[in-house]
Motif scaffolding. Structure first.
Motif, PDB file in Angstrom:
ATOM      1  N   GLU A 165       0.821  -1.201   0.000  1.00  0.00           N
ATOM      2  CA  GLU A 165       0.000   0.000   0.000  1.00  0.00           C
ATOM      3  C   GLU A 165       0.857   1.253   0.000  1.00  0.00           C
ATOM      4  OE1 GLU A 165      -3.490   2.250   2.611  1.00  0.00           O
ATOM      5  OE2 GLU A 165      -2.629   0.362   3.328  1.00  0.00           O
ATOM      6  N   VAL A 166       1.877   1.266   0.842  1.00  0.00           N
ATOM      7  CA  VAL A 166       2.763   2.428   0.916  1.00  0.00           C
ATOM      8  C   VAL A 166       3.504   2.609  -0.404  1.00  0.00           C
ATOM      9  CG1 VAL A 166       4.736   3.443   2.099  1.00  0.00           C
ATOM     10  CG2 VAL A 166       2.996   2.208   3.409  1.00  0.00           C
ATOM     11  N   THR A 167       3.932   1.501  -0.999  1.00  0.00           N
ATOM     12  CA  THR A 167       4.650   1.580  -2.272  1.00  0.00           C
ATOM     13  C   THR A 167       3.773   2.192  -3.353  1.00  0.00           C
ATOM     14  OG1 THR A 167       6.050  -0.315  -1.749  1.00  0.00           O
ATOM     15  CG2 THR A 167       5.758   0.221  -4.077  1.00  0.00           C
ATOM     16  N   ARG A 168       2.519   1.763  -3.403  1.00  0.00           N
ATOM     17  CA  ARG A 168       1.620   2.310  -4.427  1.00  0.00           C
ATOM     18  C   ARG A 168       1.385   3.805  -4.197  1.00  0.00           C
ATOM     19  NH1 ARG A 168      -3.163  -2.181  -5.531  1.00  0.00           N
ATOM     20  NH2 ARG A 168      -1.832  -4.025  -5.546  1.00  0.00           N
ATOM     21  N   LEU A 169       1.271   4.191  -2.948  1.00  0.00           N
ATOM     22  CA  LEU A 169       1.071   5.607  -2.651  1.00  0.00           C
ATOM     23  C   LEU A 169       2.286   6.439  -3.071  1.00  0.00           C
ATOM     24  CD1 LEU A 169      -0.621   5.213   0.846  1.00  0.00           C
ATOM     25  CD2 LEU A 169      -1.713   6.109  -1.221  1.00  0.00           C
ATOM     26  N   LYS A 170       3.474   5.941  -2.776  1.00  0.00           N
ATOM     27  CA  LYS A 170       4.682   6.653  -3.187  1.00  0.00           C
ATOM     28  C   LYS A 170       4.800   6.677  -4.711  1.00  0.00           C
ATOM     29  CE  LYS A 170       8.547   5.864  -1.006  1.00  0.00           C
ATOM     30  NZ  LYS A 170       9.663   5.049  -0.458  1.00  0.00           N
ATOM     31  N   HIS A 171       4.482   5.544  -5.338  1.00  0.00           N
ATOM     32  CA  HIS A 171       4.522   5.467  -6.805  1.00  0.00           C
ATOM     33  C   HIS A 171       3.601   6.524  -7.415  1.00  0.00           C
ATOM     34  CE1 HIS A 171       4.359   3.752 -10.861  1.00  0.00           C
ATOM     35  NE2 HIS A 171       3.037   3.777 -10.760  1.00  0.00           N
ATOM     36  N   ALA A 172       2.408   6.659  -6.874  1.00  0.00           N
ATOM     37  CA  ALA A 172       1.447   7.629  -7.392  1.00  0.00           C
ATOM     38  C   ALA A 172       1.954   9.057  -7.212  1.00  0.00           C
ATOM     39  CB  ALA A 172       0.094   7.459  -6.709  1.00  0.00           C
ATOM     40  N   LEU A 173       2.609   9.325  -6.077  1.00  0.00           N
ATOM     41  CA  LEU A 173       3.162  10.667  -5.847  1.00  0.00           C
ATOM     42  C   LEU A 173       4.248  10.990  -6.865  1.00  0.00           C
ATOM     43  CD1 LEU A 173       3.455  10.988  -1.961  1.00  0.00           C
ATOM     44  CD2 LEU A 173       1.817  12.104  -3.485  1.00  0.00           C
ATOM     45  N   TYR A 174       5.155  10.052  -7.069  1.00  0.00           N
ATOM     46  CA  TYR A 174       6.233  10.297  -8.028  1.00  0.00           C
ATOM     47  C   TYR A 174       5.677  10.459  -9.444  1.00  0.00           C
ATOM     48  CZ  TYR A 174       9.775   9.118  -4.504  1.00  0.00           C
ATOM     49  OH  TYR A 174      10.585   9.121  -3.398  1.00  0.00           O
ATOM     50  N   LEU A 175       4.691   9.638  -9.760  1.00  0.00           N
ATOM     51  CA  LEU A 175       4.095   9.711 -11.090  1.00  0.00           C
ATOM     52  C   LEU A 175       3.417  11.064 -11.288  1.00  0.00           C
ATOM     53  CD1 LEU A 175       3.891   7.711 -13.452  1.00  0.00           C
ATOM     54  CD2 LEU A 175       1.645   7.054 -12.620  1.00  0.00           C
ATOM     55  N   LEU A 180       9.491   9.945 -13.181  1.00  0.00           N
ATOM     56  CA  LEU A 180       9.213   8.607 -13.685  1.00  0.00           C
ATOM     57  C   LEU A 180      10.228   7.571 -13.207  1.00  0.00           C
ATOM     58  CD1 LEU A 180       8.088   9.446 -17.332  1.00  0.00           C
ATOM     59  CD2 LEU A 180       6.720   9.263 -15.238  1.00  0.00           C
ATOM     60  N   LYS A 181      11.471   7.994 -13.032  1.00  0.00           N
ATOM     61  CA  LYS A 181      12.478   7.035 -12.570  1.00  0.00           C
ATOM     62  C   LYS A 181      12.162   6.530 -11.173  1.00  0.00           C
ATOM     63  CE  LYS A 181      16.398   8.552 -15.391  1.00  0.00           C
ATOM     64  NZ  LYS A 181      17.805   9.044 -15.389  1.00  0.00           N
ATOM     65  N   ARG A 182      11.813   7.449 -10.270  1.00  0.00           N
ATOM     66  CA  ARG A 182      11.469   7.016  -8.913  1.00  0.00           C
ATOM     67  C   ARG A 182      10.143   6.248  -8.907  1.00  0.00           C
ATOM     68  NH1 ARG A 182      14.231  11.893  -7.300  1.00  0.00           N
ATOM     69  NH2 ARG A 182      15.859  11.399  -5.764  1.00  0.00           N
ATOM     70  N   ALA A 183       9.199   6.637  -9.785  1.00  0.00           N
ATOM     71  CA  ALA A 183       7.930   5.908  -9.882  1.00  0.00           C
ATOM     72  C   ALA A 183       8.186   4.459 -10.278  1.00  0.00           C
ATOM     73  CB  ALA A 183       7.010   6.576 -10.900  1.00  0.00           C
ATOM     74  N   GLU A 184       9.072   4.258 -11.258  1.00  0.00           N
ATOM     75  CA  GLU A 184       9.429   2.903 -11.677  1.00  0.00           C
ATOM     76  C   GLU A 184      10.153   2.166 -10.557  1.00  0.00           C
ATOM     77  OE1 GLU A 184      12.464   0.703 -14.854  1.00  0.00           O
ATOM     78  OE2 GLU A 184      12.183   2.880 -14.902  1.00  0.00           O
ATOM     79  N   ARG A 185      11.032   2.859  -9.885  1.00  0.00           N
ATOM     80  CA  ARG A 185      11.830   2.225  -8.843  1.00  0.00           C
ATOM     81  C   ARG A 185      10.948   1.698  -7.716  1.00  0.00           C
ATOM     82  NH1 ARG A 185      15.256  -1.284  -7.508  1.00  0.00           N
ATOM     83  NH2 ARG A 185      16.234  -0.963  -5.472  1.00  0.00           N
ATOM     84  N   ALA A 205       4.377  -4.377 -15.057  1.00  0.00           N
ATOM     85  CA  ALA A 205       4.183  -4.501 -16.508  1.00  0.00           C
ATOM     86  C   ALA A 205       3.166  -3.477 -17.005  1.00  0.00           C
ATOM     87  CB  ALA A 205       3.709  -5.918 -16.848  1.00  0.00           C
ATOM     88  N   GLY A 206       2.099  -3.277 -16.233  1.00  0.00           N
ATOM     89  CA  GLY A 206       1.100  -2.286 -16.614  1.00  0.00           C
ATOM     90  C   GLY A 206       1.673  -0.881 -16.648  1.00  0.00           C
ATOM     91  N   TYR A 207       2.576  -0.594 -15.708  1.00  0.00           N
ATOM     92  CA  TYR A 207       3.225   0.720 -15.706  1.00  0.00           C
ATOM     93  C   TYR A 207       4.065   0.903 -16.960  1.00  0.00           C
ATOM     94  CZ  TYR A 207       6.616   4.348 -14.726  1.00  0.00           C
ATOM     95  OH  TYR A 207       7.420   5.461 -14.826  1.00  0.00           O
ATOM     96  N   SER A 209       3.688  -0.545 -19.805  1.00  0.00           N
ATOM     97  CA  SER A 209       2.781  -0.401 -20.954  1.00  0.00           C
ATOM     98  C   SER A 209       2.213   1.006 -21.033  1.00  0.00           C
ATOM     99  CB  SER A 209       1.638  -1.429 -20.863  1.00  0.00           C
ATOM    100  OG  SER A 209       2.131  -2.746 -20.955  1.00  0.00           O
ATOM    101  N   SER A 210       1.868   1.580 -19.874  1.00  0.00           N
ATOM    102  CA  SER A 210       1.317   2.937 -19.866  1.00  0.00           C
ATOM    103  C   SER A 210       2.336   3.970 -20.334  1.00  0.00           C
ATOM    104  CB  SER A 210       0.830   3.301 -18.456  1.00  0.00           C
ATOM    105  OG  SER A 210       1.928   3.485 -17.562  1.00  0.00           O
ATOM    106  N   GLN A 211       3.621   3.626 -20.199  1.00  0.00           N
ATOM    107  CA  GLN A 211       4.691   4.526 -20.646  1.00  0.00           C
ATOM    108  C   GLN A 211       5.193   4.163 -22.041  1.00  0.00           C
ATOM    109  OE1 GLN A 211       5.515   7.220 -18.746  1.00  0.00           O
ATOM    110  NE2 GLN A 211       3.848   6.476 -17.447  1.00  0.00           N
ATOM    111  N   ASN A 212       4.457   3.253 -22.726  1.00  0.00           N
ATOM    112  CA  ASN A 212       4.831   2.789 -24.066  1.00  0.00           C
ATOM    113  C   ASN A 212       6.212   2.139 -24.098  1.00  0.00           C
ATOM    114  OD1 ASN A 212       2.410   3.762 -25.315  1.00  0.00           O
ATOM    115  ND2 ASN A 212       3.267   5.839 -25.237  1.00  0.00           N
ATOM    116  N   ASP A 213       6.597   1.560 -22.969  1.00  0.00           N
ATOM    117  CA  ASP A 213       7.870   0.841 -22.886  1.00  0.00           C
ATOM    118  C   ASP A 213       7.566  -0.641 -23.103  1.00  0.00           C
ATOM    119  OD1 ASP A 213      10.323  -0.228 -22.349  1.00  0.00           O
ATOM    120  OD2 ASP A 213      10.594   0.778 -20.413  1.00  0.00           O
ATOM    121  N   ASP A 214       7.298  -0.992 -24.360  1.00  0.00           N
ATOM    122  CA  ASP A 214       6.870  -2.357 -24.671  1.00  0.00           C
ATOM    123  C   ASP A 214       7.955  -3.393 -24.385  1.00  0.00           C
ATOM    124  OD1 ASP A 214       4.434  -1.382 -25.495  1.00  0.00           O
ATOM    125  OD2 ASP A 214       5.016  -1.224 -27.595  1.00  0.00           O
TER     126      ASP A 214
END
Length: 517
Positions: A165-175, A180-185, A205-207, A209-214
């Motif tokens: 949960e905390v990771t997703r919250l931090k990911h959303a903040l960085y995004l 983007l680098k910290r969001a991916e990390r 994987a969904g992230y 894809s959303s960044q067109n990084d196939d």
């Protein structure tokens, strides 16, 4: 507001429990508290506020009374006064209930910094309570203190370790801040911490894809299949299983996918919908037939799924087979009658296939469920008009006209339809109506009837007939055409069918009598 129902009981119990050995003054204060509570429970907010304020003048450290005063001030719309009362109550007795309600007041007033400070204090009191960190970070985000929120999340991770949960919250903040680098990390750290958790790999994987990084997305999906070879989402992500128009090479793969009971229905539907849309756009009957084979498999595996039969109905409808579409939509409604577009498609199919008796039946049922949809009134009106009940038809059209009065284009189309229905009752030699704007367009039953009514052509009319035809006026017109051609038996048969279809035509009985004489 989730605390409001609990507060009166909490405050009263708290007040009484704090008394211990009571004296005469305390008994009096207790009585005044109860009187104020009675006013509050009776909904007399202003009177209750007055009584609690008077009580607090004599007993300023009465935190339950402050608590209740804050609740009442908030209910009366006096949020700043409510905050002051709750701050005083919390200062006297800093417990979780007071803190939670005070935080709610801070949020309501937009005083996010104070909310964050409140939970910073709660963290000092109880550093092991995860919720305090999450609430503080939430207030910091509202206050646009993103760095502070990240620091709070990191402090929490220092105590509990990496947490999804905390990771997703931090990911959303960085995004949200474009980092983007910290969001991916954040997501890669989550996968590293829980390497066997397939769901977290799907997040990563969904992230990508959303960044067109196939490239990276495919690598993650391959890793998922190494862990779970039967993971359908990963399989579908790595291959385009859907067939393309003009090339059936993918049909067998898609058929295998549709036949798997362990695959989610929505995943299957997602593969079919682009092709169904292609049929809707082009009317390609060959593609529709190919897809109908596939939807047959979908219905076999998911016999109770309304979506499967609805797709089948759409394929029939958009490839020019309204009678078959109507059967599929009827089956859909038996499984789920709450989806309005299915009702509309069913009624359009019944109209185009001249099943006017069923059109009236389903129109009446649809109005019970969706009384504010103009299209239902229009189709129901057509069903009534084509059995010669013009009073009912016009009443329904008036209702529809009232509903679309704010839309000039829709209102104009309904005026055209109303004129056409009037021509059903009293045909004229020169028809002045744009048939392309009528339901079903130039090839619909209404346009066909108006073209044929003055000089019916047996061959053209016969092409519109089918065993399910209950279009009473059209059947009567078909009888007229046969009678003109001298085929009295065929005319009598059409007239009989018209009467069985519920005709209210004033001329039908006379025509039947003349044939019998």
């Amino acid at each position: 507001m989730r605390y409001l129902l609990l507060l009166p009981l909490f405050a009263l119990v708290h007040f009484l429990g704090a008394q211990g050995a009571v004296n005469e003054r305390e008994v009096g204060l207790e009585g005044r508290f109860i009187e104020a509570m009675q006013e509050a429970l009776l909904g007399k907010t202003d009177e209750a506020i007055t009584k609690f304020r008077a009580l607090l003048e004599d007993d300023s450290r009465n935190d339950p009374a402050l608590f209740e005063l804050g609740r009442l001030e908030y209910a009366a719309g006096n949020t700043p006064a409510a905050i002051e009362a709750l701050r005083s109550a919390y200062g006297l007795r800093p417990n979780e209930v007071y803190a939670a309600f005070l935080a709610e007041l801070y949020q309501s007033a937009g005083r996010y910094r104070e909310g964050a400070d409140l939970y910073a204090e709660r963290i000092k009191v109880n550093p092991a309570e995860t919720g305090n960190y999450l609430e503080r970070a939430a207030f910091q985000v509202r206050d646009q203190d993103i760095k502070g929120a990240v620091k709070t999340y990191e402090d929490l991770e220092g105590r509990i370790g990496i947490n999804p949960e905390v990771t997703r919250l931090k990911h959303a903040l960085y995004l949200g801040t474009g980092d983007l680098k910290r969001a991916e990390r954040e997501l890669t750290r989550l996968v590293e911490a829980f390497p066997d958790h397939v769901g977290f790999r799907h997040l990563l994987a969904g992230y990508y894809s959303s960044q067109n990084d196939d490239k990276n997305a495919r690598e993650v999906y391959r890793a998922i299949l190494q862990l779970e070879p039967d993971d359908v989402r990963a399989q579908l992500a790595l291959q385009d299983a859907a067939p393309r128009a003009g090339a059936g090479t993918g049909d067998s793969e898609l058929m295998a996918l549709l036949g798997r009971a362990d695959v989610d229905l929505d995943l299957k539907v997602g593969k079919l919908l682009p092709l169904v849309q292609q049929v809707a756009t082009t009317g390609d009957r060959d593609l529709a037939d190919r897809l109908l084979v596939l939807t047959g498999e979908l219905r076999r595996v998911h016999p109770d799924a309304a979506k499967a039969s609805a797709i089948e109905g759409d394929l029939y409808f958009h490839s020019g087979r309204p009678a078959e579409a109507a059967d599929a939509y009827r089956a859909t409604l038996k499984l789920d009658d709450t989806v309005y577009p299915v009702w509309e498609q069913l009624m359009a199919s019944l109209y185009l296939s001249n099943q006017m008796a069923d059109l009236r039946k389903y129109g009446e049922e649809a109005l019970d469920i969706f009384p504010n949809r103009p299209s239902i009134y229009v189709h129901y009106a057509l069903g009534e008009a084509f059995r010669g009940d013009f009073a009912a038809a016009n009443s329904l059209l008036q209702q529809a006209q009232f509903m679309v009065s704010a839309s000039p284009e829709s209102a104009a189309a309904l005026e055209e339809l109303t004129t056409a229905v009037a021509l059903l009752k009293k045909p004229v030699a020169k028809m002045e109506v744009d048939t392309d704007r009528l339901p079903g367009g130039n090839n619909g039953p209404l346009a066909l009837y108006l073209r044929q009514v003055n000089e019916p052509d047996s061959a053209i009319l016969s092409a519109a007939d089918n065993p399910l035809n209950t279009n009473a006026l059209l059947l009567e017109l078909m009888g007229d055409a046969r009678q003109r051609a001298g085929d009295r038996d065929a005319a009598a048969d059409f007239y009989t069918r018209a009467r069985a279809a519920g005709s209210k035509s004033p001329t039908l009985s006379e025509k039947i009598s003349r044939l019998k004489s």
